[in-house]
Design an enzyme around this catalytic site. Structure first.
Site, PDB file in Angstrom:
ATOM      1  N   ARG A  12       0.843  -1.213   0.000  1.00  0.00           N
ATOM      2  CA  ARG A  12       0.000   0.000   0.000  1.00  0.00           C
ATOM      3  C   ARG A  12       0.870   1.253   0.000  1.00  0.00           C
ATOM      4  O   ARG A  12       0.553   2.233  -0.661  1.00  0.00           O
ATOM      5  CB  ARG A  12      -0.947  -0.015   1.199  1.00  0.00           C
ATOM      6  CG  ARG A  12      -1.950   1.131   1.162  1.00  0.00           C
ATOM      7  CD  ARG A  12      -2.999   1.020   2.250  1.00  0.00           C
ATOM      8  NE  ARG A  12      -2.452   1.166   3.576  1.00  0.00           N
ATOM      9  CZ  ARG A  12      -3.158   1.047   4.700  1.00  0.00           C
ATOM     10  NH1 ARG A  12      -4.461   0.772   4.627  1.00  0.00           N
ATOM     11  NH2 ARG A  12      -2.602   1.196   5.876  1.00  0.00           N
ATOM     12  N   LYS A  26      -2.609   7.027   1.234  1.00  0.00           N
ATOM     13  CA  LYS A  26      -2.387   7.286   2.663  1.00  0.00           C
ATOM     14  C   LYS A  26      -1.292   8.360   2.740  1.00  0.00           C
ATOM     15  O   LYS A  26      -0.111   8.065   2.937  1.00  0.00           O
ATOM     16  CB  LYS A  26      -2.001   5.982   3.375  1.00  0.00           C
ATOM     17  CG  LYS A  26      -2.270   6.044   4.863  1.00  0.00           C
ATOM     18  CD  LYS A  26      -2.320   4.672   5.481  1.00  0.00           C
ATOM     19  CE  LYS A  26      -2.263   4.720   6.985  1.00  0.00           C
ATOM     20  NZ  LYS A  26      -3.366   5.426   7.638  1.00  0.00           N
ATOM     21  N   GLU A  79     -16.311   6.173   5.372  1.00  0.00           N
ATOM     22  CA  GLU A  79     -15.529   5.480   6.402  1.00  0.00           C
ATOM     23  C   GLU A  79     -15.576   6.341   7.647  1.00  0.00           C
ATOM     24  O   GLU A  79     -16.334   7.313   7.705  1.00  0.00           O
ATOM     25  CB  GLU A  79     -14.085   5.259   5.932  1.00  0.00           C
ATOM     26  CG  GLU A  79     -13.335   6.542   5.617  1.00  0.00           C
ATOM     27  CD  GLU A  79     -11.884   6.320   5.194  1.00  0.00           C
ATOM     28  OE1 GLU A  79     -11.344   5.230   5.402  1.00  0.00           O
ATOM     29  OE2 GLU A  79     -11.306   7.273   4.654  1.00  0.00           O
TER      30      GLU A  79
HETATM   31  N1  PMP Z   1      -9.424   4.887   7.143  1.00  0.00           N
HETATM   32  C1  PMP Z   1      -8.554   5.857   7.462  1.00  0.00           C
HETATM   33  C2  PMP Z   1      -8.867   7.249   7.067  1.00  0.00           C
HETATM   34  C3  PMP Z   1      -7.385   5.546   8.161  1.00  0.00           C
HETATM   35  O1  PMP Z   1      -6.514   6.507   8.472  1.00  0.00           O
HETATM   36  C4  PMP Z   1      -7.115   4.216   8.519  1.00  0.00           C
HETATM   37  C5  PMP Z   1      -5.841   3.860   9.227  1.00  0.00           C
HETATM   38  N2  PMP Z   1      -5.858   4.207  10.590  1.00  0.00           N
HETATM   39  C6  PMP Z   1      -8.073   3.234   8.203  1.00  0.00           C
HETATM   40  C7  PMP Z   1      -9.201   3.611   7.484  1.00  0.00           C
HETATM   41  C8  PMP Z   1      -7.865   1.790   8.558  1.00  0.00           C
HETATM   42  O2  PMP Z   1      -6.829   1.241   7.782  1.00  0.00           O
HETATM   43  P1  PMP Z   1      -5.865   0.127   8.359  1.00  0.00           P
HETATM   44  O3  PMP Z   1      -6.709  -1.040   8.713  1.00  0.00           O
HETATM   45  O4  PMP Z   1      -4.912  -0.146   7.257  1.00  0.00           O
HETATM   46  O5  PMP Z   1      -5.201   0.706   9.559  1.00  0.00           O
END
Ligand code: PMP
Length: 288
Positions: free
Chosen positions: A50, A149, A182
């Site tokens: 990622r 990200k 989300e």
């Molecule tokens: N959405 C956002 C905006 C995030 O910053 C994150 C990470 N904290 C997630 C979802 C969850 O992703 P992950 O499971 O890879 O931590």
């Protein structure tokens, strides 16, 4: 504490980057949050993939191989004698001038911090979170893909501030069409009639590593998982709701905007997923 910074490990007091780094001046850079569980770096390879996609999306060429970064992550944990930790891996565009131009930044910087993380208080894992819907919308993918990200988290931070102003620890962010995207730092899942449903990444969700792990766990448990457009109506009528994230792990939600969800208690599907998740984190990944 030893921090990995541009190829060497230095004490935290010496771990400094330039005020001309565009990661600082413009949020120009990418990052990952990763967890170490009992000596296993959970899904490290997926995190690094990622990171590579995020970097490619902003035309930031990573001058290190996946193996080099992976080794640096593991060594940072070893040097700090950690077996359980939260790992922050950051790549900045590097030092440039005061203008935007990324091509004046000749060398990206990388740093890795491995430390403890303050999770949500334990009681929320047994009792469930009460979350809210905030007015701040998730950024439109045509403006900046939420799949990247990046170091620019202001959109989520504004939503997080609103959540706190409403007395909640986490909040649903809708996209500009009003669909559930989300939460501010977590992905969201609903359970309806035995099926697990989450918004597609195209609706403005980060492709969470924990989200992917839950897909795999659910399939192994024989529970159907689907990606669908969701509105608040679907959340109101869900039997269960839970969130996933590297920091949050898998956490139940029992109220949205003051409305009770399902029975008002963490549900059975959540319980099965959490149990399997707790096992998976110890083996699914890269051992130190
Ligand atoms: N959405 C956002 C905006 C995030 O910053 C994150 C990470 N904290 C997630 C979802 C969850 O992703 P992950 O499971 O890879 O931590």
């Amino acid at each position: 504490m030893k921090i990995f910074l541009d190829g060497a490990w230095v004490d935290s007091a010496e771990a400094k980057i330039s005020v001309f780094d565009h990661g600082l001046l413009y949020g120009d850079g990418v990052f990952e949050g990763i967890r170490l569980y009992g000596g296993n770096v959970f899904r490290l390879d997926q995190h690094l993939e990622r990171l590579e996609y995020s970097a490619k999306a902003i035309l930031l060429e990573l001058p290190w191989s996946r193996k080099e970064i992976s080794d640096a992550v593991c060594e940072t944990c070893r040097l700090n004698n950690l077996t359980d930790a939260y790992i922050r891996l950051v790549v900045t565009r590097g030092v440039g001038d005061l203008g935007l131009s990324p091509w004046l930044c000749k060398k990206p910087s990388i740093f890795i911090i491995a430390d403890k993380i303050a999770l949500y208080p334990a009681k929320y894992y047994s009792e469930g979170l009460e979350i809210v819907t905030v007015p701040t919308r998730r950024v439109n993918p045509a403006a900046l893909s939420p799949a990247i990200k990046s170091l620019n988290y202001l959109n989520n931070i504004l939503a997080k501030i609103e959540a706190r102003q409403f007395g909640a620890l986490e909040a649903i962010m809708l996209n500009d069409q009003g669909f559930v995207a989300e939460c501010t730092g977590d992905n969201i899942f609903i359970v309806h009639k035995g099926r697990i449903i989450t918004p597609a990444a195209q609706q403005g969700a980060l492709k969470g590593i924990t989200r992917d792990a839950v897909f795999d766990i659910a399939r192994r448990l024989g529970i159907a998982v689907e990606e669908h457009d969701l509105t608040r109506y679907d959340v109101w009528n869900a039997d269960e709701v839970f969130l996933t994230g590297t920091g949050a792990e898998v956490i139940p939600v029992v109220k949205l905007d003051g409305r009770q969800i399902g029975s008002g208690k963490p549900g059975a599907v959540f319980g099965r997923v959490l149990e399997a998740f707790r096992k998976a984190v110890l083996t699914d990944g890269t051992r130190l």
